[in-house]
Scaffold this motif. Structure first.
Motif, PDB file in Angstrom:
ATOM      1  N   TRP A 131      28.677  15.776 -35.590  1.00 36.24           N
ATOM      2  CA  TRP A 131      29.649  16.076 -36.643  1.00 36.24           C
ATOM      3  C   TRP A 131      30.667  14.943 -36.703  1.00 36.24           C
ATOM      4  O   TRP A 131      30.918  14.258 -35.717  1.00 36.24           O
ATOM      5  CB  TRP A 131      30.432  17.353 -36.360  1.00 36.24           C
ATOM      6  CG  TRP A 131      29.682  18.630 -36.154  1.00 36.24           C
ATOM      7  CD1 TRP A 131      30.060  19.632 -35.322  1.00 36.24           C
ATOM      8  CD2 TRP A 131      28.487  19.093 -36.782  1.00 36.24           C
ATOM      9  NE1 TRP A 131      29.165  20.672 -35.390  1.00 36.24           N
ATOM     10  CE2 TRP A 131      28.188  20.364 -36.280  1.00 36.24           C
ATOM     11  CE3 TRP A 131      27.617  18.533 -37.717  1.00 36.24           C
ATOM     12  CZ2 TRP A 131      27.078  21.097 -36.682  1.00 36.24           C
ATOM     13  CZ3 TRP A 131      26.509  19.269 -38.116  1.00 36.24           C
ATOM     14  CH2 TRP A 131      26.254  20.521 -37.607  1.00 36.24           C
ATOM     15  N   ASP A 132      31.311  14.809 -37.851  1.00 33.41           N
ATOM     16  CA  ASP A 132      32.437  13.885 -37.999  1.00 33.41           C
ATOM     17  C   ASP A 132      33.680  14.659 -37.546  1.00 33.41           C
ATOM     18  O   ASP A 132      34.325  15.345 -38.331  1.00 33.41           O
ATOM     19  CB  ASP A 132      32.556  13.426 -39.455  1.00 33.41           C
ATOM     20  CG  ASP A 132      33.427  12.203 -39.599  1.00 33.41           C
ATOM     21  OD1 ASP A 132      34.227  11.924 -38.671  1.00 33.41           O
ATOM     22  OD2 ASP A 132      33.334  11.526 -40.633  1.00 33.41           O
ATOM     23  N   ARG A 133      33.964  14.597 -36.242  1.00 32.14           N
ATOM     24  CA  ARG A 133      35.051  15.379 -35.637  1.00 32.14           C
ATOM     25  C   ARG A 133      35.649  14.577 -34.488  1.00 32.14           C
ATOM     26  O   ARG A 133      35.100  13.580 -34.063  1.00 32.14           O
ATOM     27  CB  ARG A 133      34.536  16.722 -35.115  1.00 32.14           C
ATOM     28  CG  ARG A 133      33.417  16.576 -34.076  1.00 32.14           C
ATOM     29  CD  ARG A 133      33.126  17.822 -33.282  1.00 32.14           C
ATOM     30  NE  ARG A 133      34.144  18.175 -32.334  1.00 32.14           N
ATOM     31  CZ  ARG A 133      34.348  17.602 -31.150  1.00 32.14           C
ATOM     32  NH1 ARG A 133      33.603  16.604 -30.752  1.00 32.14           N
ATOM     33  NH2 ARG A 133      35.299  18.012 -30.341  1.00 32.14           N
ATOM     34  N   TRP A 134      36.805  15.056 -34.007  1.00 29.28           N
ATOM     35  CA  TRP A 134      37.458  14.413 -32.868  1.00 29.28           C
ATOM     36  C   TRP A 134      38.224  15.463 -32.087  1.00 29.28           C
ATOM     37  O   TRP A 134      38.543  16.532 -32.602  1.00 29.28           O
ATOM     38  CB  TRP A 134      38.375  13.271 -33.314  1.00 29.28           C
ATOM     39  CG  TRP A 134      39.430  13.692 -34.281  1.00 29.28           C
ATOM     40  CD1 TRP A 134      40.706  14.076 -33.984  1.00 29.28           C
ATOM     41  CD2 TRP A 134      39.305  13.808 -35.700  1.00 29.28           C
ATOM     42  NE1 TRP A 134      41.381  14.423 -35.144  1.00 29.28           N
ATOM     43  CE2 TRP A 134      40.544  14.266 -36.204  1.00 29.28           C
ATOM     44  CE3 TRP A 134      38.260  13.571 -36.609  1.00 29.28           C
ATOM     45  CZ2 TRP A 134      40.760  14.480 -37.554  1.00 29.28           C
ATOM     46  CZ3 TRP A 134      38.481  13.796 -37.956  1.00 29.28           C
ATOM     47  CH2 TRP A 134      39.721  14.235 -38.411  1.00 29.28           C
ATOM     48  N   ASP A 135      38.493  15.160 -30.821  1.00 23.02           N
ATOM     49  CA  ASP A 135      39.243  16.074 -29.959  1.00 23.02           C
ATOM     50  C   ASP A 135      40.728  16.003 -30.286  1.00 23.02           C
ATOM     51  O   ASP A 135      41.249  14.939 -30.625  1.00 23.02           O
ATOM     52  CB  ASP A 135      39.034  15.725 -28.484  1.00 23.02           C
ATOM     53  CG  ASP A 135      37.604  15.977 -28.034  1.00 23.02           C
ATOM     54  OD1 ASP A 135      36.935  16.852 -28.620  1.00 23.02           O
ATOM     55  OD2 ASP A 135      37.150  15.299 -27.096  1.00 23.02           O
ATOM     56  N   THR A 136      41.394  17.159 -30.177  1.00 25.98           N
ATOM     57  CA  THR A 136      42.842  17.250 -30.332  1.00 25.98           C
ATOM     58  C   THR A 136      43.404  17.878 -29.067  1.00 25.98           C
ATOM     59  O   THR A 136      42.639  18.332 -28.207  1.00 25.98           O
ATOM     60  CB  THR A 136      43.225  18.113 -31.547  1.00 25.98           C
ATOM     61  OG1 THR A 136      42.880  19.480 -31.280  1.00 25.98           O
ATOM     62  CG2 THR A 136      42.537  17.641 -32.823  1.00 25.98           C
ATOM     63  N   ASP A 137      44.708  17.947 -28.970  1.00 25.97           N
ATOM     64  CA  ASP A 137      45.297  18.593 -27.795  1.00 25.97           C
ATOM     65  C   ASP A 137      45.082  20.109 -27.803  1.00 25.97           C
ATOM     66  O   ASP A 137      45.248  20.769 -26.780  1.00 25.97           O
ATOM     67  CB  ASP A 137      46.785  18.257 -27.667  1.00 25.97           C
ATOM     68  CG  ASP A 137      47.605  18.712 -28.864  1.00 25.97           C
ATOM     69  OD1 ASP A 137      47.033  18.948 -29.943  1.00 25.97           O
ATOM     70  OD2 ASP A 137      48.834  18.820 -28.716  1.00 25.97           O
ATOM     71  N   ARG A 138      44.648  20.682 -28.954  1.00 28.73           N
ATOM     72  CA  ARG A 138      44.407  22.128 -29.040  1.00 28.73           C
ATOM     73  C   ARG A 138      42.925  22.480 -29.130  1.00 28.73           C
ATOM     74  O   ARG A 138      42.574  23.650 -29.037  1.00 28.73           O
ATOM     75  CB  ARG A 138      45.121  22.708 -30.264  1.00 28.73           C
ATOM     76  CG  ARG A 138      46.608  22.461 -30.269  1.00 28.73           C
ATOM     77  CD  ARG A 138      47.350  23.185 -31.366  1.00 28.73           C
ATOM     78  NE  ARG A 138      46.798  22.992 -32.706  1.00 28.73           N
ATOM     79  CZ  ARG A 138      47.155  23.702 -33.776  1.00 28.73           C
ATOM     80  NH1 ARG A 138      48.053  24.666 -33.647  1.00 28.73           N
ATOM     81  NH2 ARG A 138      46.637  23.466 -34.949  1.00 28.73           N
ATOM     82  N   GLY A 139      42.057  21.503 -29.351  1.00 30.25           N
ATOM     83  CA  GLY A 139      40.627  21.782 -29.518  1.00 30.25           C
ATOM     84  C   GLY A 139      39.926  20.638 -30.203  1.00 30.25           C
ATOM     85  O   GLY A 139      39.843  19.539 -29.678  1.00 30.25           O
ATOM     86  N   SER A 140      39.439  20.877 -31.449  1.00 31.19           N
ATOM     87  CA  SER A 140      38.722  19.872 -32.221  1.00 31.19           C
ATOM     88  C   SER A 140      39.184  19.898 -33.670  1.00 31.19           C
ATOM     89  O   SER A 140      39.461  20.968 -34.216  1.00 31.19           O
ATOM     90  CB  SER A 140      37.212  20.143 -32.217  1.00 31.19           C
ATOM     91  OG  SER A 140      36.678  20.055 -30.930  1.00 31.19           O
ATOM     92  N   ALA A 141      39.197  18.728 -34.292  1.00 37.36           N
ATOM     93  CA  ALA A 141      39.484  18.603 -35.720  1.00 37.36           C
ATOM     94  C   ALA A 141      38.236  18.075 -36.411  1.00 37.36           C
ATOM     95  O   ALA A 141      37.492  17.275 -35.833  1.00 37.36           O
ATOM     96  CB  ALA A 141      40.668  17.672 -35.948  1.00 37.36           C
ATOM     97  N   PHE A 142      38.011  18.534 -37.627  1.00 37.75           N
ATOM     98  CA  PHE A 142      36.853  18.113 -38.410  1.00 37.75           C
ATOM     99  C   PHE A 142      37.310  17.284 -39.600  1.00 37.75           C
ATOM    100  O   PHE A 142      38.270  17.645 -40.269  1.00 37.75           O
ATOM    101  CB  PHE A 142      36.100  19.330 -38.966  1.00 37.75           C
ATOM    102  CG  PHE A 142      35.455  20.170 -37.910  1.00 37.75           C
ATOM    103  CD1 PHE A 142      34.183  19.876 -37.467  1.00 37.75           C
ATOM    104  CD2 PHE A 142      36.120  21.250 -37.367  1.00 37.75           C
ATOM    105  CE1 PHE A 142      33.581  20.650 -36.494  1.00 37.75           C
ATOM    106  CE2 PHE A 142      35.535  22.036 -36.397  1.00 37.75           C
ATOM    107  CZ  PHE A 142      34.251  21.735 -35.955  1.00 37.75           C
TER     108      PHE A 142
END
Length: 173
Positions: A131-142
């Motif tokens: 997926w086109d996603r990345w890690d955040t401090d709360r989980g994952s963003a898309f």
């Protein structure tokens, strides 16, 4: 009913839309149950007609996949301007993994959207499709993950006939 038995990869063009953004603090139903009527009210006030079914764009999820931030949205023909209440945005063009789920949104006895999401994610991993996603401090963003509600409780009371299309933007890097 357009049942899709297995995920597919589809190339899509960009899609203009208008949306109301919400932080999810008391569950998805609480976030969307007020946002959809507000959005459709705004469309009526501005004389804008949707160009397709409503959808939810999931912007960020926690480690368990539960939504933290989302947009309640409808596609529109380009040129619609937002305001302080409603955003005017564009779903990006690209390759998407899609799957059409027929059935309830949430259920403890039947396959629901959570089961469909898990199946699609497992399928993508098996196929080597990220997926086109990345890690955040709360989980994952898309960059783009949406659920299009083709048939839902407004059109059909029998939840076995509800149709929700899941679409995840594929990473091209």
């Amino acid at each position: 009913m357009l049942v899709q038995h297995e995920p597919q990869v589809q190339k899509r063009v960009e899609q203009p839309y208008v949306a109301i953004r919400r932080q999810v603090t008391d569950g998805v139903p609480a976030a969307v149950d007020s946002a959809f009527p507000e959005l459709f009210g705004w469309l009526g006030e501005h004389g804008v007609k949707p160009s397709g079914p409503p959808f939810i764009r999931f912007l960020e999820v926690d480690a368990q996949g539960e939504p933290l931030e989302l947009e309640v949205a409808v596609p529109v023909v380009g040129g619609v301007e937002g305001d302080e209440r409603v955003l005017a945005e564009v779903l990006p063009a690209g390759r998407y993994v899609t799957f059409l789920h027929a059935g309830p949104y949430r259920s403890t006895t039947e396959p629901d959207l959570a089961a469909a999401r898990a199946m699609v994610q497992d399928w993508a991993v098996q196929q080597g499709i990220p997926w086109d996603r990345w890690d955040t401090d709360r989980g994952s963003a898309f960059r783009c993950y949406v659920e299009h509600y083709h048939v839902g409780p407004v059109e059909e009371t029998d939840y076995s006939k509800w149709e929700t299309e899941l679409a995840y933007l594929v990473s091209e890097s």
